[in-house]
Design a protein around this motif. Sequence first.
Motif, PDB file in Angstrom:
ATOM      1  N   LEU A 584       0.898  -1.327  -0.158  1.00  0.00           N
ATOM      2  CA  LEU A 584      -0.020  -0.063  -0.083  1.00  0.00           C
ATOM      3  C   LEU A 584       1.048   1.113   0.469  1.00  0.00           C
ATOM      4  O   LEU A 584       1.995   1.282   0.586  1.00  0.00           O
ATOM      5  CB  LEU A 584      -0.879   0.050   1.035  1.00  0.00           C
ATOM      6  CG  LEU A 584      -1.723   1.680   1.358  1.00  0.00           C
ATOM      7  CD1 LEU A 584      -2.443   1.518   0.126  1.00  0.00           C
ATOM      8  CD2 LEU A 584      -2.308   1.534   2.858  1.00  0.00           C
ATOM      9  N   MET A 585       0.650   2.127  -0.760  1.00  0.00           N
ATOM     10  CA  MET A 585       0.750   3.943  -0.605  1.00  0.00           C
ATOM     11  C   MET A 585       0.443   4.707  -0.905  1.00  0.00           C
ATOM     12  O   MET A 585       1.172   5.195   0.250  1.00  0.00           O
ATOM     13  CB  MET A 585       1.483   3.859  -2.511  1.00  0.00           C
ATOM     14  CG  MET A 585       2.705   3.106  -3.186  1.00  0.00           C
ATOM     15  SD  MET A 585       4.151   3.460  -2.824  1.00  0.00           S
ATOM     16  CE  MET A 585       4.537   2.015  -1.420  1.00  0.00           C
ATOM     17  N   GLN A 586      -0.423   4.509  -0.646  1.00  0.00           N
ATOM     18  CA  GLN A 586      -1.187   6.116  -0.909  1.00  0.00           C
ATOM     19  C   GLN A 586      -2.584   5.664  -0.829  1.00  0.00           C
ATOM     20  O   GLN A 586      -3.327   5.012  -1.736  1.00  0.00           O
ATOM     21  CB  GLN A 586      -0.739   7.124  -0.674  1.00  0.00           C
ATOM     22  CG  GLN A 586      -1.566   8.256  -0.362  1.00  0.00           C
ATOM     23  CD  GLN A 586      -1.317   9.568  -1.743  1.00  0.00           C
ATOM     24  OE1 GLN A 586      -1.023   9.573  -2.909  1.00  0.00           O
ATOM     25  NE2 GLN A 586       0.076  10.810  -0.896  1.00  0.00           N
ATOM     26  N   THR A 587      -3.956   6.202   0.306  1.00  0.00           N
ATOM     27  CA  THR A 587      -5.080   6.319  -0.042  1.00  0.00           C
ATOM     28  C   THR A 587      -5.652   7.920   0.407  1.00  0.00           C
ATOM     29  O   THR A 587      -5.132   9.124   0.946  1.00  0.00           O
ATOM     30  CB  THR A 587      -5.654   5.702   1.128  1.00  0.00           C
ATOM     31  OG1 THR A 587      -6.139   5.906   2.617  1.00  0.00           O
ATOM     32  CG2 THR A 587      -5.455   4.287   0.954  1.00  0.00           C
ATOM     33  N   ASN A 588      -6.721   8.174  -0.555  1.00  0.00           N
ATOM     34  CA  ASN A 588      -7.285   9.317  -0.609  1.00  0.00           C
ATOM     35  C   ASN A 588      -8.314   9.495   1.041  1.00  0.00           C
ATOM     36  O   ASN A 588      -8.861  10.666   0.499  1.00  0.00           O
ATOM     37  CB  ASN A 588      -7.911  10.442  -1.585  1.00  0.00           C
ATOM     38  CG  ASN A 588      -8.880   9.834  -1.662  1.00  0.00           C
ATOM     39  OD1 ASN A 588      -9.634   8.715  -1.422  1.00  0.00           O
ATOM     40  ND2 ASN A 588      -9.931  10.421  -3.120  1.00  0.00           N
ATOM     41  N   PHE A 589      -8.860   8.752   1.416  1.00  0.00           N
ATOM     42  CA  PHE A 589      -9.553   8.715   1.998  1.00  0.00           C
ATOM     43  C   PHE A 589      -9.224   8.677   3.870  1.00  0.00           C
ATOM     44  O   PHE A 589      -7.600   7.414   3.710  1.00  0.00           O
ATOM     45  CB  PHE A 589     -10.620   7.477   2.418  1.00  0.00           C
ATOM     46  CG  PHE A 589     -10.178   6.258   2.068  1.00  0.00           C
ATOM     47  CD1 PHE A 589     -10.033   5.266   3.489  1.00  0.00           C
ATOM     48  CD2 PHE A 589      -9.741   5.917   0.963  1.00  0.00           C
ATOM     49  CE1 PHE A 589      -9.189   4.078   3.191  1.00  0.00           C
ATOM     50  CE2 PHE A 589      -9.531   4.094   0.620  1.00  0.00           C
ATOM     51  CZ  PHE A 589      -9.034   3.733   2.105  1.00  0.00           C
ATOM     52  N   GLU A 590      -8.906   8.798   5.086  1.00  0.00           N
ATOM     53  CA  GLU A 590      -8.479   8.714   6.090  1.00  0.00           C
ATOM     54  C   GLU A 590      -9.291   7.155   6.560  1.00  0.00           C
ATOM     55  O   GLU A 590     -10.312   6.857   7.188  1.00  0.00           O
ATOM     56  CB  GLU A 590      -8.665   9.657   7.075  1.00  0.00           C
ATOM     57  CG  GLU A 590      -8.427  11.264   6.903  1.00  0.00           C
ATOM     58  CD  GLU A 590      -8.872  12.153   7.915  1.00  0.00           C
ATOM     59  OE1 GLU A 590      -9.619  11.568   8.583  1.00  0.00           O
ATOM     60  OE2 GLU A 590      -8.068  12.787   7.670  1.00  0.00           O
ATOM     61  N   TYR A 591      -8.216   6.251   7.259  1.00  0.00           N
ATOM     62  CA  TYR A 591      -8.773   5.009   7.899  1.00  0.00           C
ATOM     63  C   TYR A 591      -8.000   5.090   9.108  1.00  0.00           C
ATOM     64  O   TYR A 591      -6.552   5.380  10.022  1.00  0.00           O
ATOM     65  CB  TYR A 591      -8.135   3.976   7.500  1.00  0.00           C
ATOM     66  CG  TYR A 591      -6.387   4.232   7.133  1.00  0.00           C
ATOM     67  CD1 TYR A 591      -5.619   3.608   7.659  1.00  0.00           C
ATOM     68  CD2 TYR A 591      -6.521   4.840   5.609  1.00  0.00           C
ATOM     69  CE1 TYR A 591      -4.289   3.183   7.083  1.00  0.00           C
ATOM     70  CE2 TYR A 591      -5.063   4.872   5.276  1.00  0.00           C
ATOM     71  CZ  TYR A 591      -3.772   4.160   5.707  1.00  0.00           C
ATOM     72  OH  TYR A 591      -2.917   3.829   5.785  1.00  0.00           O
ATOM     73  N   GLN A 592      -8.284   4.407  10.280  1.00  0.00           N
ATOM     74  CA  GLN A 592      -8.135   4.392  11.429  1.00  0.00           C
ATOM     75  C   GLN A 592      -7.007   3.023  12.033  1.00  0.00           C
ATOM     76  O   GLN A 592      -8.422   2.092  11.614  1.00  0.00           O
ATOM     77  CB  GLN A 592      -9.362   4.586  12.684  1.00  0.00           C
ATOM     78  CG  GLN A 592      -8.679   4.708  14.170  1.00  0.00           C
ATOM     79  CD  GLN A 592      -7.326   5.631  14.488  1.00  0.00           C
ATOM     80  OE1 GLN A 592      -7.850   6.768  14.555  1.00  0.00           O
ATOM     81  NE2 GLN A 592      -6.825   5.297  14.970  1.00  0.00           N
ATOM     82  N   LYS A 611      -8.934  -8.105  10.298  1.00  0.00           N
ATOM     83  CA  LYS A 611      -9.798  -6.532   9.827  1.00  0.00           C
ATOM     84  C   LYS A 611      -8.765  -5.572  10.782  1.00  0.00           C
ATOM     85  O   LYS A 611      -8.799  -5.862  11.572  1.00  0.00           O
ATOM     86  CB  LYS A 611     -10.685  -5.715  10.383  1.00  0.00           C
ATOM     87  CG  LYS A 611     -11.114  -4.414  10.280  1.00  0.00           C
ATOM     88  CD  LYS A 611     -13.051  -3.986  10.546  1.00  0.00           C
ATOM     89  CE  LYS A 611     -13.100  -3.882  11.859  1.00  0.00           C
ATOM     90  NZ  LYS A 611     -14.576  -3.917  12.224  1.00  0.00           N
ATOM     91  N   GLU A 612      -7.439  -5.262  10.142  1.00  0.00           N
ATOM     92  CA  GLU A 612      -6.650  -4.424  10.702  1.00  0.00           C
ATOM     93  C   GLU A 612      -6.770  -2.635  10.490  1.00  0.00           C
ATOM     94  O   GLU A 612      -6.213  -2.021  10.978  1.00  0.00           O
ATOM     95  CB  GLU A 612      -5.545  -4.294   9.172  1.00  0.00           C
ATOM     96  CG  GLU A 612      -5.305  -5.766   9.474  1.00  0.00           C
ATOM     97  CD  GLU A 612      -3.917  -6.419   8.601  1.00  0.00           C
ATOM     98  OE1 GLU A 612      -2.731  -7.038   9.071  1.00  0.00           O
ATOM     99  OE2 GLU A 612      -3.690  -5.032   7.566  1.00  0.00           O
ATOM    100  N   ALA A 613      -7.262  -2.315   9.563  1.00  0.00           N
ATOM    101  CA  ALA A 613      -7.915  -1.018   9.591  1.00  0.00           C
ATOM    102  C   ALA A 613      -9.310  -0.370   8.879  1.00  0.00           C
ATOM    103  O   ALA A 613      -9.928  -1.063   8.345  1.00  0.00           O
ATOM    104  CB  ALA A 613      -6.340   0.067   8.905  1.00  0.00           C
ATOM    105  N   LEU A 614     -10.017   0.292   9.944  1.00  0.00           N
ATOM    106  CA  LEU A 614     -10.828   1.245   8.771  1.00  0.00           C
ATOM    107  C   LEU A 614     -11.159   2.456   8.326  1.00  0.00           C
ATOM    108  O   LEU A 614     -10.945   3.167   9.563  1.00  0.00           O
ATOM    109  CB  LEU A 614     -12.044   0.411   9.428  1.00  0.00           C
ATOM    110  CG  LEU A 614     -14.063   1.160   9.890  1.00  0.00           C
ATOM    111  CD1 LEU A 614     -13.990   0.440   8.829  1.00  0.00           C
ATOM    112  CD2 LEU A 614     -14.600   0.839  11.476  1.00  0.00           C
ATOM    113  N   GLY A 615     -11.627   2.269   7.434  1.00  0.00           N
ATOM    114  CA  GLY A 615     -12.018   4.343   6.803  1.00  0.00           C
ATOM    115  C   GLY A 615     -13.652   4.300   6.625  1.00  0.00           C
ATOM    116  O   GLY A 615     -14.445   3.219   6.580  1.00  0.00           O
ATOM    117  N   VAL A 616     -14.162   5.829   6.759  1.00  0.00           N
ATOM    118  CA  VAL A 616     -15.677   5.579   6.294  1.00  0.00           C
ATOM    119  C   VAL A 616     -15.752   6.812   5.477  1.00  0.00           C
ATOM    120  O   VAL A 616     -15.088   7.517   5.381  1.00  0.00           O
ATOM    121  CB  VAL A 616     -15.990   6.196   7.649  1.00  0.00           C
ATOM    122  CG1 VAL A 616     -17.675   6.525   7.222  1.00  0.00           C
ATOM    123  CG2 VAL A 616     -16.535   5.463   9.004  1.00  0.00           C
ATOM    124  N   ALA A 617     -16.343   6.341   4.821  1.00  0.00           N
ATOM    125  CA  ALA A 617     -16.642   7.269   3.190  1.00  0.00           C
ATOM    126  C   ALA A 617     -17.042   8.090   3.140  1.00  0.00           C
ATOM    127  O   ALA A 617     -18.118   8.149   3.554  1.00  0.00           O
ATOM    128  CB  ALA A 617     -16.513   6.178   1.981  1.00  0.00           C
TER     129      ALA A 617
END
Length: 762
Positions: A584-592, A611-617
């Motif tokens: 993984l390089m980058q996402t445009n959404f925040e995740y925890q 489940k390692e991380a979760l973001g909400v779109a």
Amino acid sequence: MRELKKNIFRVLIIALVVLVSSCKEQANNVQAEEALQNGQEHPSLILTKKGVKAIRLQLGKLPIFDKSLAAVKAEIDAEITTGIDVPIPKDLSGGYTHEKHKKNFLVLQKAGVLFQILEDEKYAVYVRDMLMAYAKLYPTLPVHPQTRSYARGKLFWQCLNDSNWLVYTSQAYDCIYNWLKEEERATLENDLFIPFANFISEGNPQFFNRVHNHSTWGNVAVGMIALVMDNDELLQKALYGLKTDNLTEGMKDNDGGFIKVEGQKVGFLANVEEPFSPDGYYTEGPYYQRYAMYPFLIFAEALNNVKPELKIFEYKEGVLLKAVDALINLSDKDGEFFPLNDGQKGMSYYSRELVTAVDIAYHFGGNNPELLSIAQKQDRVLLDDAGLSVAMGIKEGKAMPFAKKSIEFRDGPNGDQGAVGILRQGDLELVFKYAAQGLSHGHYDKLSFSLYEDGYEVIQDYGLARFVNIEQKGGGNYLKENKTWAKQTIAHNTVTQNETSHFKGKYEIGSKHHSEKYIFSSDNDTVQVASAKELNAYPGTGLHRTMALIHDQDYDNPYILDVMKVTSKTANQYDVPFYYLGQLMQTNFEYQALKEPVPLGANNGYQHLYKEALGVAKEGNAKFNWLLNNKFYSITSVTSNGDELILARIGANDPEYNLRREPTFIIRKKNAKDVVFVSIIESHGNYSPVSEFAINAYSQIKNIEVVYDDANYTAIQIETEKGKKSLFVVSNTNNIKTENHKLTINNKDVVWSGPYCLKLLN
């Protein structure tokens, strides 16, 4: 006077040598004559007497044949030096006794061929002595002590491997048949071959009377030895199966298959008719098609030589020869087969089964020059009539490249049970599965896909959960995770509803249904489309996936547009994963990131995902960017407010580390009834660790949007970073190629002909 005596002595010696040679030749002729009187001519299965003569004349003249012969000779000479070992069976796959008996049947076949070609009796002696050792051992054997199989063998833990042994050993017996004494043949047939064939067939009807790759091996084993012995009773069993008056109709075995049910054909010919589609696709998938092609084609070659009146290569419009082309097209750039259904990754057309398949298909299938290029890559040929034909074709410069293009393979005996579509352009290969269940080796993954570039997996299909013939891992057999993970829907790149697998993960349900082909169009280099529907995976829910390979001239690589339309009578949770490989390089959404990963669910495969991380779109697009093999990739997905974006990894509830710890990106929509998942997948740049430059590391897609969606049409607007806007529209209910359509989108009329269109908007 003394000189005269010397000359007389020389003449006498010469006469004696001629007399001895003549007697030896007469003895050989007597043996051959005995065989002919019994209706036999040997060799006759894969080698013929005519072929042997032709091979001997060409020795030293055909480089690839000579190289193959030298390699086999070196191997068998070493085995002869080692000596014969026929151990009492006790092991599962990977164990010593299993591997030794497996090696023995391979060695026997090769030694028999060497005897015919080189006329060196040491090979015949070796074959005879080993077969006699088996003839002494076999009558003493109970069924194999390992109890895992639904059909236990005697030499091996399952009848399948016993059948492998007899298929290969029959060829060795054919090669030394005329050389053996009559009493030796009687011992081998009465103590070994006939009881062996009867055990595989009459002794194991649940194995023999099936439509499955297992029974194909069983049918062919009985058929091959029947041809050598000219035993018509055994041959009829092989071709048409056992009479079933005394069998339980519809009885299920623990491998997920069935023995004969009312009205179903069995035997070798039924195994040609049922699993193969008219296009040569084998419903169990390419991994098992590769495995089954050896018995299919070896027996077909033997039948063609011994029973030409059957015209076996014309059976079902030549489907066995079509199947070879199909298999090659079901491989990636490097020749590795796509792991549809149960499939071990890395299996390729370099396997011994495909050397056999390519040579036989060339020899009996009209000398297709493209097959010669595959044989050149394999760099070896069969030591028989077919291998000679290939070697001569290569020497004469007839080889042409095998051109892999976009292609669709229908599934089902009549080609009406869905299909597998492969879209190719440049180095990209998109594999889209909308086929039937695939018998007991099928997975519950309707409308799934995988993506390859330059022979590497980019978005993967997991394949099987098994370490084949590695004893440390479950005796080399299927692991329990094959059912709890690999077969489950969430393990694949398709939609899962309410954390439940397609058809509830039940073979009895899944085997009744297949997806429906909707569109396959590959004639246009700008846009190629495969589209299919699945209406039975979930009661009350319809799935319609359309995948388009689009080539924008402004960019080096084409991109994939993925449209999954879901309609349901009720509100549900939907998950669509992308099993990307790489970093993984980058996402445009925040995740925890979670402090401690937790299982994503409790069952149906979810228990094996951390489940390692979760973001909400938010409303708009979610971007996911990663690096693999120094190439950059991105997924751009249309999202709605509240969609969950889950970063997960395989490996939960796996204490024995039977699963690969690989990542996935999951888009989840909750409490939704009708939805459309839309994504674009790109290959768009590269990184050089030498220059340390990253080129085109970011997505070329600026925005994608669903601009129209109803029961009849779905339209997607695509905007690139260079400002180009395009519109892709698919008709959801009318796939007639000549039908005219008109649709008003954003107050503008869009007119086109056919089930889809791609139009430039600016």
